[in-house]
Design a protein around this motif. Structure first.
Motif, mmCIF file in Angstrom:
data_model
loop_
_atom_site.group_PDB
_atom_site.id
_atom_site.type_symbol
_atom_site.label_atom_id
_atom_site.label_comp_id
_atom_site.label_asym_id
_atom_site.label_seq_id
_atom_site.Cartn_x
_atom_site.Cartn_y
_atom_site.Cartn_z
ATOM 1 N N ARG A 120 -11.089 -34.217 58.672
ATOM 2 C CA ARG A 120 -12.028 -33.998 59.785
ATOM 3 C C ARG A 120 -11.700 -34.976 60.906
ATOM 4 N N ARG A 121 -11.600 -34.460 62.114
ATOM 5 C CA ARG A 121 -11.377 -35.297 63.290
ATOM 6 C C ARG A 121 -12.408 -34.919 64.359
ATOM 7 N N GLU A 122 -12.946 -35.892 65.063
ATOM 8 C CA GLU A 122 -13.900 -35.628 66.150
ATOM 9 C C GLU A 122 -13.418 -36.354 67.399
ATOM 10 N N PHE A 123 -13.446 -35.659 68.531
ATOM 11 C CA PHE A 123 -12.994 -36.250 69.789
ATOM 12 C C PHE A 123 -13.720 -35.584 70.944
ATOM 13 N N ALA A 124 -13.657 -36.188 72.118
ATOM 14 C CA ALA A 124 -14.318 -35.675 73.323
ATOM 15 C C ALA A 124 -13.285 -35.052 74.253
ATOM 16 N N VAL A 125 -13.634 -33.912 74.813
ATOM 17 C CA VAL A 125 -12.786 -33.234 75.796
ATOM 18 C C VAL A 125 -13.385 -33.471 77.175
ATOM 19 N N GLU A 126 -12.620 -34.097 78.056
ATOM 20 C CA GLU A 126 -13.073 -34.384 79.416
ATOM 21 C C GLU A 126 -12.467 -33.385 80.391
ATOM 22 N N ASN A 127 -13.278 -32.967 81.390
ATOM 23 C CA ASN A 127 -12.801 -32.062 82.442
ATOM 24 C C ASN A 127 -12.254 -30.746 81.904
ATOM 25 N N GLY A 128 -12.708 -30.354 80.718
ATOM 26 C CA GLY A 128 -12.391 -29.020 80.226
ATOM 27 C C GLY A 128 -11.115 -28.885 79.430
ATOM 28 N N GLU A 129 -10.228 -29.894 79.412
ATOM 29 C CA GLU A 129 -8.950 -29.757 78.720
ATOM 30 C C GLU A 129 -8.569 -31.066 78.047
ATOM 31 N N ALA A 130 -7.853 -30.953 76.902
ATOM 32 C CA ALA A 130 -7.321 -32.119 76.210
ATOM 33 C C ALA A 130 -6.204 -31.648 75.282
#
Length: 701
Positions: A120-130
């Motif tokens: 399991r990995r959790e991360f934030a997507v900024e400005n719609g793309e990552a």
């Protein structure tokens, strides 16, 4: 080969030698002899060595490929990019809105899950793309935004990009008439902010309850609903999209349809353009007639069309922050229906309608070239000074959805006045306002023994909301007026009536009205004679429209006449507010009778007398006197010092200002006669005389 770094997988590897030892011991017990025991011991030793080596390789590979342990396409601690480890691949994640198809620019939380190995990995997507680095396996990616979730599967290594669409919220719109009977044949359209594409098409419910469902963007902050019906005037309502889950709104259609009624949200601007084009020939004729008259009477024009009024711009306002606080309400969504008055000049719009100065809207001007911003009546509209403003935004719904549509202001056929009139009066949509938002507002603008007026911010709009002050009479007063709010809505389509934006008659009653930029107190006695007379005529026209609907105001004091600055260089729009409490004579006497005797009538000070439309005519006369010279007749003693036994007329206003037109003495004395029978019979009659004098003061017609 790089091995999986999941902690559970490592535990399994470490358990391998333990399992081997247990198995060897079991075999040794079952099969007697030294051989099996030695074989089990050897297997235990070899298994332990292999397990330790494998765990070491796992930790070494993971440290090199992702020192931060985040799962993103990493870089070394010194900031340099590191080589992609074996068995991983980059995948580009795009988070979009399901309704508009646009990228969600706000931060979005994404959870990546691999069920086979339990990663399991959790991360934030900024400005719609990552772009993230994941092992070359199948993953489920779940994006969460504002309470809504969406999941997409991706095969890392095969798929380079995955797009996750945030599902829409739903707005359920019920359409009813004033009796709350559903109108299933109504048509609903919707626009949402911050982008025009933030709302989908409305879908009518299968059952016969006149409910439509509109899909809205996950990023939408406010929706404007437009409702059309063949038998009713169209209506618009704002809905603030606070909180998670679906939203509900009820739109009530109360006024009968009129010819030329604008359609839905996207049709309003087109309808206005059509009306302006149709009226253009008449306007051109009026301008030519005015120009001919100006040439013929130029020597006599005097100051009729010259320059601005003396004095500083702005002026004091009724409230502490300098803005009008006369009431709370919502602007109507449809143009003025007009009145059945005969034409008053060559430039009068043939369709009739509305206040002096309401018309085709096709020839709004910036005013006289000589008229500067030193005129206290011409407010400083900061919007006009912004070079980035798009002129198309003023078209209403066809431009910026933040810009309210307008009700056309009729020309009076007097060049010296028409050149200063704004083309439209602001007409913002109504609004769905939760009682909790009203209760949370703590800025009190004004209060009395029964009610308080509070400033409420709803999105980018400011409202003035009347609420009870906690007493039994206060609750009864506001609840009763909210129950009869349809009387206000019947007249707030007029360009000079402030709109009732929302009303609640339940356990937490309130009345919400639009807020003006200032009140007429800021210009009383400081403006030109023609300007003051035009403002008074606008108020008279609004009152006359109310009388035809059976509504009396009974409190026409300066704080209840708002001014809104709409166009640079033009006169402001006057709007009468305070139609709520004063007109209900079944409430406590100190609520419906003015508290300030300076603007009261003799019959209002006599609790045994009867009030009617001539009470408003008297107050219109007092208000006109105040606008012209900055004070009420006899310094406020006109109602106290004059009785039926002593019915002397008020002193001549020309004694206070010799430059005022001589006919004003007779007009104001008739309007403020002590005996109601001696006054103008209707507000329309008073308005016609005021417009006539204003035209002669302007120098030419």
């Amino acid at each position: 080969m790089q091995l999986v770094d999941d902690p559970s997988f490592q535990t399994w590897l470490l358990g391998l030698p333990v399992g081997g030892a247990a198995l060897s011991a079991a075999v040794g017990l079952v099969v007697p002899g030294v051989g099996p025991v030695l074989l089990g011991g050897a297997g235990l030793a070899v298994g332990a060595c292999l397990s330790v080596a494998m765990v070491y390789l796992v930790s070494t590979d993971d440290s090199a490929s992702d020192p931060g342990g985040s799962g993103l396409a990493g870089s070394a601690p010194d900031g340099r990019s590191s080589a992609t480890g074996p068995g991983t691949a980059p995948v580009r994640i795009r988070v979009v809105d399901a309704v508009s198809g646009e990228l969600v620019r706000d931060p979005v939380s994404v959870l990546a899950e691999q069920s086979v190995i339990g990663d399991r990995r959790e991360f934030a997507v900024e400005n719609g793309e990552a772009t993230v680095e994941l092992r070359t396996l199948g993953w489920d990616l779940t994006a969460a935004y504002d309470g809504r979730r969406a999941t997409e599967a991706v095969a890392v290594g095969d798929d380079e990009t995955v797009e996750i669409a945030i599902p829409p919220t739903r707005l359920h719109v019920a359409v009813a008439d004033r009796s709350d009977d559903p109108l299933p044949t109504a048509t609903v359209s919707c626009r949402a902010e911050p982008t025009v594409a933030a709302a989908g098409d409305a879908v009518a419910a299968e059952r016969d309850d006149a409910t439509h469902t509109v899909p809205l963007s996950a990023t939408a902050e406010r929706a404007t609903i437009a409702v059309e019906h063949p038998e009713y005037a169209s209506e618009r309502t704002d809905v603030l999209l606070d909180g998670d889950g679906d939203h509900r709104a009820t739109v009530r259609l109360e006024r009968p349809a009129t010819t030329g009624e604008p359609g839905g949200v996207d049709d309003v601007g087109a309808a206005a353009e059509t009306t302006a084009a149709d009226a253009e020939p008449a306007t051109a004729d009026a301008e030519q007639a005015g120009a001919n008259a100006e040439t013929a009477t130029a020597p006599a024009a005097g100051t009729g069309d010259a320059g601005g009024d003396p004095g500083a711009a702005g002026g004091s306002a009724a409230s502490a922050d300098g803005r009008g606080d006369g009431g709370a309400g919502t602007p109507s969504a449809s143009p003025a229906t007009g009145t059945d008055r005969p034409s008053e000049g060559d430039g009068e719009n043939e369709s009739g309608g509305g206040a002096p100065g309401e018309g085709d809207g096709a020839s709004g001007t910036d005013g006289d070239p000589a008229a500067g911003n030193d005129d206290p009546v011409v407010g400083n509209d900061d919007r006009a000074d912004d070079p980035t403003d798009d002129p198309d935004d003023d078209a209403g719904s066809d431009g910026d959805p933040n810009v309210a549509d307008g009700v056309e202001i009729e020309r009076v056929g007097v060049t010296g006045i028409d050149h200063h009139l704004p083309s439209t009066s602001p007409d913002p949509p109504r609004i769905g306002l939760e009682p909790a938002r009203v209760e949370a507002a703590d800025e009190v603008i004004a209060e009395n023994d029964h009610t308080a007026r509070k400033r409420v911010v709803a999105g980018d709009r400011e409202l003035v909301v009347t609420v009870p002050n906690g007493t039994k009479d206060g609750r009864r007063t506001v609840r009763t007026t909210a129950e009869r709010a349809d009387e206000w809505r019947d007249i707030d389509h007029h360009p000079h009536v402030a709109k009732l934006l929302a009303a609640e008659a339940g356990d937490r009653p309130y009345l919400a009205v639009e807020r003006g930029d200032r009140t007429v107190e800021s210009v009383a006695g400081e403006s030109e004679q023609r300007t003051a007379l035009w403002l008074a005529a606008c108020v008279a026209d609004a009152v006359a429209t109310a009388h035809r609907s059976g509504v009396y105001h009974l409190d026409l004091e300066p704080g209840n006449v708002l001014l809104q600055d709409v166009e640079r260089g033009s006169w402001p729009v006057a709007k009468v507010t305070g139609w709520d409490l004063p007109r209900l004579t079944d409430l406590p006497s100190d609520v419906f009778r003015p508290l300030a005797t300076a603007h009261a009538t003799p019959e209002q000070l006599d609790h045994e007398a009867t009030v009617d439309e001539r009470t408003d005519v008297y107050q219109l006369g007092v208000l006109t006197h105040y606008l012209l010279v900055g004070e009420t007749p006899m310094n406020g003693g006109h109602a106290v010092d004059r009785t039926s036994a002593s019915s002397a007329p008020i002193p001549a206003i020309t004694d206070l200002d010799a430059e005022l037109h001589g006919d004003l003495d007779a007009i104001l004395r008739r309007a403020t006669a002590v005996e109601p029978a001696a006054r103008y019979g209707t507000a329309d009659e008073l308005r016609e005389d005021l417009v006539d004098v204003a035209g002669r003061v302007a120098g030419f017609i």
